[in-house]
Design a protein around this motif. Structure first.
Motif, PDB file in Angstrom:
ATOM      1  N   LYS A  55      90.710  26.582 -96.905  1.00 57.38           N
ATOM      2  CA  LYS A  55      91.603  26.198 -97.993  1.00 57.38           C
ATOM      3  C   LYS A  55      91.867  27.383 -98.903  1.00 57.38           C
ATOM      4  O   LYS A  55      90.936  28.090 -99.285  1.00 57.38           O
ATOM      5  CB  LYS A  55      90.985  25.050 -98.793  1.00 57.38           C
ATOM      6  N   GLY A  56      93.136  27.562 -99.262  1.00 59.34           N
ATOM      7  CA  GLY A  56      93.500  28.675-100.124  1.00 59.34           C
ATOM      8  C   GLY A  56      94.991  28.931-100.170  1.00 59.34           C
ATOM      9  O   GLY A  56      95.486  29.564-101.095  1.00 59.34           O
ATOM     10  N   HIS A  57      95.730  28.433 -99.192  1.00 57.10           N
ATOM     11  CA  HIS A  57      97.186  28.544 -99.222  1.00 57.10           C
ATOM     12  C   HIS A  57      97.755  27.524-100.208  1.00 57.10           C
ATOM     13  O   HIS A  57      97.123  26.508-100.506  1.00 57.10           O
ATOM     14  CB  HIS A  57      97.772  28.297 -97.834  1.00 57.10           C
ATOM     15  N   PHE A  58      98.970  27.788-100.681  1.00 53.95           N
ATOM     16  CA  PHE A  58      99.589  26.902-101.660  1.00 53.95           C
ATOM     17  C   PHE A  58     100.812  26.177-101.105  1.00 53.95           C
ATOM     18  O   PHE A  58     101.385  25.340-101.802  1.00 53.95           O
ATOM     19  CB  PHE A  58      99.959  27.690-102.919  1.00 53.95           C
ATOM     20  N   GLN A  59     101.211  26.507 -99.893  1.00 57.09           N
ATOM     21  CA  GLN A  59     102.281  25.777 -99.231  1.00 57.09           C
ATOM     22  C   GLN A  59     101.883  25.550 -97.774  1.00 57.09           C
ATOM     23  O   GLN A  59     100.798  25.944 -97.343  1.00 57.09           O
ATOM     24  CB  GLN A  59     103.606  26.551 -99.333  1.00 57.09           C
ATOM     25  N   THR A  60     102.760  24.902 -97.022  1.00 61.78           N
ATOM     26  CA  THR A  60     102.496  24.547 -95.627  1.00 61.78           C
ATOM     27  C   THR A  60     101.957  25.724 -94.822  1.00 61.78           C
ATOM     28  O   THR A  60     102.502  26.825 -94.878  1.00 61.78           O
ATOM     29  CB  THR A  60     103.791  24.038 -94.973  1.00 61.78           C
ATOM     30  N   VAL A  61     100.879  25.484 -94.081  1.00 62.60           N
ATOM     31  CA  VAL A  61     100.359  26.484 -93.142  1.00 62.60           C
ATOM     32  C   VAL A  61     101.087  26.269 -91.818  1.00 62.60           C
ATOM     33  O   VAL A  61     100.985  25.214 -91.203  1.00 62.60           O
ATOM     34  CB  VAL A  61      98.831  26.346 -92.956  1.00 62.60           C
ATOM     35  N   ALA A  62     101.850  27.286 -91.414  1.00 64.16           N
ATOM     36  CA  ALA A  62     102.740  27.135 -90.262  1.00 64.16           C
ATOM     37  C   ALA A  62     102.128  27.593 -88.958  1.00 64.16           C
ATOM     38  O   ALA A  62     102.564  27.171 -87.879  1.00 64.16           O
ATOM     39  CB  ALA A  62     104.034  27.898 -90.503  1.00 64.16           C
ATOM     40  N   SER A  63     101.114  28.482 -89.022  1.00 64.99           N
ATOM     41  CA  SER A  63     100.571  29.036 -87.788  1.00 64.99           C
ATOM     42  C   SER A  63      99.144  29.522 -88.010  1.00 64.99           C
ATOM     43  O   SER A  63      98.746  29.841 -89.134  1.00 64.99           O
ATOM     44  CB  SER A  63     101.454  30.190 -87.305  1.00 64.99           C
ATOM     45  N   CYS A  64      98.386  29.594 -86.918  1.00 68.56           N
ATOM     46  CA  CYS A  64      97.004  30.061 -86.976  1.00 68.56           C
ATOM     47  C   CYS A  64      96.630  30.664 -85.621  1.00 68.56           C
ATOM     48  O   CYS A  64      97.146  30.251 -84.583  1.00 68.56           O
ATOM     49  CB  CYS A  64      96.053  28.923 -87.321  1.00 68.56           C
TER      50      CYS A  64
END
Length: 344
Positions: free
Chosen positions: A252-261
């Motif tokens: 956790k740490g992004h502020f918008q949609t995580v699109a890829s990993c």
């Protein structure tokens, strides 16, 4: 050479020191600006080999690009609408692209620029592609709630499965196994058995749409990404793919949609690490075991980051909405760092 010029880039990033203190720094370094691969937003990028990547976007063109020399190798045209997904056949010059025109096309870098084969069977945009480990089968998924299993050799659909409200967002084949991992807009992650195309397992539902999934090389773990906004949701989740199939860790740490990993090569660090890209313009590197964020790179002015791929043992390729594709390099000069070295 497709190199245009060298520009000074200002990128903000956060660095986790060994003593636990997080420092925020501004990176001002020369960044190579190559000839752009696309004339519009880039939706997806995939590595064909350690020198070449394949990408697609709103310009309806698939581009093979040598990201080490900065040259377009070949352009492929055949889709009528935006490219949504690309998957490459390992150790091959062949790859597949999916589109909003509801079709999937197979291309060959060593062949002509025309499609080698086309697969039509979905009623809506194709949003998932996965190739079997032996390269004999292709699994496709769509917003029409349907998964199709194709024989690559004949181009025929061998299996079809449909589940209500299962709007597919991504597919990934588990290495060395007959299983296909799938994320969905219904907030679930499903594991399909390709032998009959039946659901083998459903992971505990998340609170937000699952946008993407990736499986580790050994097939033991997988990551899924969540949509979100303002820090609500916006996480990646590590799952056990073996007997327990439990949730292992969250990032956790992004502020918008995580699109890829992506799982990063083990040679990069003393601990296993993963990387995520988000619509918040940031790429983050995480300690896979603890969930600690080790480094954050902000690609200022790039717009939403749409796709992430491992280029080679030290490089990442990151597609963006506004600035094409970014070439990122992992360095260890002051601990683990991620630096933008080129854009195209």
């Amino acid at each position: 050479m497709g190199k245009l010029q060298s520009k000074l880039k200002h990128s903000t990033y956060k660095y986790s020191r060994p003593d636990g203190i997080i420092e925020e720094r501004t990176q001002t370094r020369a960044c190579l600006e190559y000839s752009p691969a696309h004339m519009d937003s880039v939706s997806v990028v995939a590595a064909l080999n350690s020198d070449l990547c394949v990408s697609g976007g709103k310009d309806k063109t698939v581009v093979a690009y040598n990201w080490k020399s900065g040259n377009v190798v070949k352009r492929f045209r055949g889709h009528e609408r935006e490219i949504t997904k690309i998957v490459c056949i390992p150790r091959s010059s062949r790859f597949f692209s999916a589109s909003r025109d509801r079709t999937v096309t197979m291309w060959d870098l060593r062949g002509p620029s025309q499609p080698r084969q086309q697969f039509s069977g979905h009623a809506m945009v194709v949003t998932g592609l996965a190739v079997s480990p032996d390269s004999s089968q292709l699994c496709t998924g769509s917003r029409d709630n349907t998964l199709l299993l194709w024989d690559i050799g004949t181009g025929r659909c061998a299996e079809r499965a449909s589940i209500s409200r299962n709007l597919v967002t991504h597919l990934c084949w588990v290495p060395h196994e007959p299983y296909v991992l799938q994320t969905s807009e219904d907030k679930t992650i499903r594991l399909w058995d390709s032998r009959g195309l039946q659901v083998a397992h459903i992971f505990p539902a998340k609170q937000h749409i699952q946008t993407y999934c990736e499986v580790s090389e050994d097939g033991h773990k997988c990551i899924s990404c969540s949509s979100g906004f303002g820090g609500e949701g916006c996480e990646a989740t590590l799952w056990d793919l073996r007997q327990t199939r439990n949730r292992i860790c969250e990032y956790k740490g992004h502020f918008q949609t995580v699109a890829s990993c992506v799982f990063l090569p083990r040679a990069l660090a003393s601990m296993p690490i993963i990387a995520t890209s988000s619509h918040d313009c940031k790429v983050k590197i995480w300690n896979q075991d603890t969930g600690a964020c080790l480094f954050t790179l902000s690609l200022d002015g790039s717009g939403p980051l749409t796709s992430l791929a491992v280029g080679d043992t030290v490089s990442l390729l990151c597609a963006s909405f506004s600035r094409g594709i970014h070439l990122l390099r992992v360095e260890h000069s002051r601990g683990l760092e991620l630096r933008e070295v080129a854009a195209f």
